[in-house]
Design an enzyme around this catalytic site. Sequence first.
Site, mmCIF file in Angstrom:
data_model
loop_
_atom_site.group_PDB
_atom_site.id
_atom_site.type_symbol
_atom_site.label_atom_id
_atom_site.label_comp_id
_atom_site.label_asym_id
_atom_site.label_seq_id
_atom_site.Cartn_x
_atom_site.Cartn_y
_atom_site.Cartn_z
ATOM 1 N N HIS B 67 1.092 -1.469 -0.367
ATOM 2 C CA HIS B 67 -0.361 -0.111 0.184
ATOM 3 C C HIS B 67 0.910 1.217 -0.152
ATOM 4 C CE1 HIS B 67 -1.782 3.072 2.147
ATOM 5 N NE2 HIS B 67 -3.402 2.250 1.251
ATOM 6 N N GLU B 70 1.799 1.769 -3.347
ATOM 7 C CA GLU B 70 1.176 2.425 -4.560
ATOM 8 C C GLU B 70 0.961 3.632 -3.863
ATOM 9 O OE1 GLU B 70 -2.892 2.070 -2.456
ATOM 10 O OE2 GLU B 70 -3.186 3.727 -3.399
ATOM 11 N N HIS B 71 1.328 4.571 -2.589
ATOM 12 C CA HIS B 71 0.576 6.410 -2.684
ATOM 13 C C HIS B 71 1.750 6.504 -3.158
ATOM 14 C CE1 HIS B 71 -1.415 7.671 0.580
ATOM 15 N NE2 HIS B 71 -1.594 5.666 0.805
ATOM 16 N N GLU B 143 -4.976 8.397 7.053
ATOM 17 C CA GLU B 143 -5.653 7.622 6.540
ATOM 18 C C GLU B 143 -5.592 6.364 7.916
ATOM 19 O OE1 GLU B 143 -4.042 5.609 2.791
ATOM 20 O OE2 GLU B 143 -5.467 4.618 2.496
#
Lengths: 422, 427
Positions: B67, B70-71, B143
């Site tokens: 993840h 991905e950022h 997040e």
Amino acid sequence: MEHEIKEIKKGIKFHTLNTDKFKTNLFAIFLTTKLNRENVTKNALISMLLRRGSKTMKTQEEISKKMEELYGASFDCGLDKTGDNQVLKFYIEGINDKYIPEHNENILKTVIESLLDIVFNPYVENEGFKKEYLEQEKNNIKQRIEGKIDNKARYSLERAIEEMFKNEPYGLYKFGYEEDLESINEKDLYKYYNELINSCKIDIFLSGNLSDDVEKIIEENENIKKLQEREPNFEMPKIPEKKEVKENVVTKSMDVSQGKLVIGLNVNIDNDEEKYTTLMYNSILGGSANSKLFQNVREKAHLAYVASSSYYRFKSIIFINSGIEISNYDKALEVIKQQIEDMKKGNFSEEDIENSKKGIIAAINTIDDEQDTGITYYFGQELSGSNVSEEDYIKKIENITKENIVDIANKVQINTIYFLKD
Amino acid sequence: MQIIENLKVKEKLYIEKFANGLTVMIIPKPGMKKKYMIWGTNYGSNDNKFIVPGEQEVTEVPNGVAHFLEHKLFEQEDGTNSLDTLTALGVNANAYTTNDHTAYLFECTDNFYEAMDELMDYVQHPYFTDENVEKEKGIIGQEIRMYDDYPDWRVYFNTLTAMYHENPIKIDITGTIETISKIDKDILYKCYNTFYHPSNMAIVISGDFKPEDILEEVKKRLVENKPSGEIKRIYPDEEESIVKPEIVQKLEVSNPIYTIGIKDVRKENQSKSETVKKALSMEILLNLIFGRSSKLYQALYKDGIIYGEPSLDYEFGKNYAHVLITGMSSNPREVYKAFKERVEELKNNGINKEDFERLKKMIYGSYVKEYNDVQDIARMFLSDYFKGICSFDYLEEIEGINVEYLNQVLKDVFKEDKMVLSIVENG
């Protein structure tokens, strides 16, 4: 896609969106009525009760079985607050006959008739709704009202709206109020339903690959025939009155691990045309990943994952949303206020304007590619009494200048700051 | 290029595998203005332990790297951010991470090829620095906190924790604030170089295109890559048993939220057809037991124990499979008890043929509806592809399912000792 409107009776319109792009036909009925404290809970209850059964399909189980039999036609209800109106929405999405194994069924006709039956021919006992259904739906509504706190970001937004519109229709909660429930009984509510159904604005939408006889199916339907002509009881959006506001700061404590910050802005526009400019203003302020809020609150200051704004054109307001570390409240507020100030001073580039235009125009271009978006677009036009084609909409956006946007920026005022913390 | 046509929904899939191992799938949608492109890698939050091709020793990385990557992939060496560049083109760009794949995507009406330039450029050119990695920790931290406040997300992950002993499916996709603090640029590069090889990736494009043209356009934008060996992924052995039958978390909610989880066993070497049939059968079964027309739902709704329909899901991947039934209730334990009783009753009496035929039609229809929108189509083909499935198979295999098969699946999966109850309630 062709959009055609036919007034079946005064106050009742049938809209068709004929297109062969989709595997499904979407049939929708919208009942629009003025939002007020007296009726808000009743309307919410009716929207839930109608799902329970009609004179021909007496139980929810019967309705569901019928939908499943139609290759999973999906029956859905919604309740919206649009401007100073409460809108009861009913949908059935059915597969187009072309895509089912046997071609001998007429799914569309059954879909149309079923939804008209559900909305206009409810199950009645002794001149009232079924008592058992009403009691269950009261319980259901109560849970919806209490459930407001479950999604903390959504809750903070609802609270900010309530603060901004105290003692005004738009400040009402769309599911109504718990204290109203006790005094509502099945007979009075049914009486009220009949008043509602014969006074509200009715819009019927059908989108899909339509046969020529759909208009006939609707017009000759018994449930439609028995509806009266009406001067529809709904509220057109108005240019809001300008009033001097003082920043109202509200904080509330709850068991949260992240602070939810909502800022409500008034946009004191002078005419309808300025709504297009406000849309552009919002896009540059917080409408995309290129926006000032996303860039400054998230990417530069790393204060948030969510930092955005949304425009509610029916009320000419904008809400800024952000989830932040609770201890960063002052810092975040300062950065956000700076963006609002920068907009006023014109501290944004021609490139920002071009990018926003592209984003908005792309969104307009997809209206025809999504069945529900198409319906929502034309219903919005219907409610605001305008008739702007997608082409004209695009032209209006293209013509907006920096000067226009700065002008709007200077009509923006902070009304309410709402902060949910631990 | 291979062409697969489905006569039920009247759509075609064009599929091509390049020499470097990249798979490209194209589903043309003539007449649509919207265009969608998605590029995914078969790498998700489950892949925390692996052997890099050519190496001997095992690499283990902190939770949340897929993840995090991905950022960070949007960051460019010239200081620009690809998300900004794509947004400036008027396209809608995004990315997401699941337990088994990570995907980068955009949707647009205009500027498709310009957007394709950018997407294919940033996915193929990572640029991580100590500084830009540190900065992201603040954003991802928020997040994580956002998800901590979602009761639905908590009840879901708690269910997985109650079901799985070791399986990485139970790990939060984002990681935790503690695990992401250990991520640095070297870890990101190592994972990128291992998992972002074309042979581990697939592109899906849907819109008004000529497949041959689009394939050429993709080819032009690919950077050269040396062939890579097989990535050895190491997943811990998982017992068939559950961890604990009940898990409760206190959060400020109006009414309790519950999930009933049932741990299923994923058979080794299950054929593609078997996998699809099983998934379809589970959808039919779940609706039969607890769907809108079911006896159980009607009874619980009438008694005011549940308020709306629960969501009914059967999730599966390479090394896990489970049922998740989620809803809101004044009394989750009562729902759980009634659910188990209904399952036993069905096991004893067998499934009603009429109910079965009706729900089979319904599930068929739900798959047809997936073909309305370029986004739904592209995402579905990508995620099925990483499970070894062609999405058209669902439309074809459903015919072959009969009541006997369904009765068997009911007995195999709905076992009381594999069930857990997860509750989030006020307190």
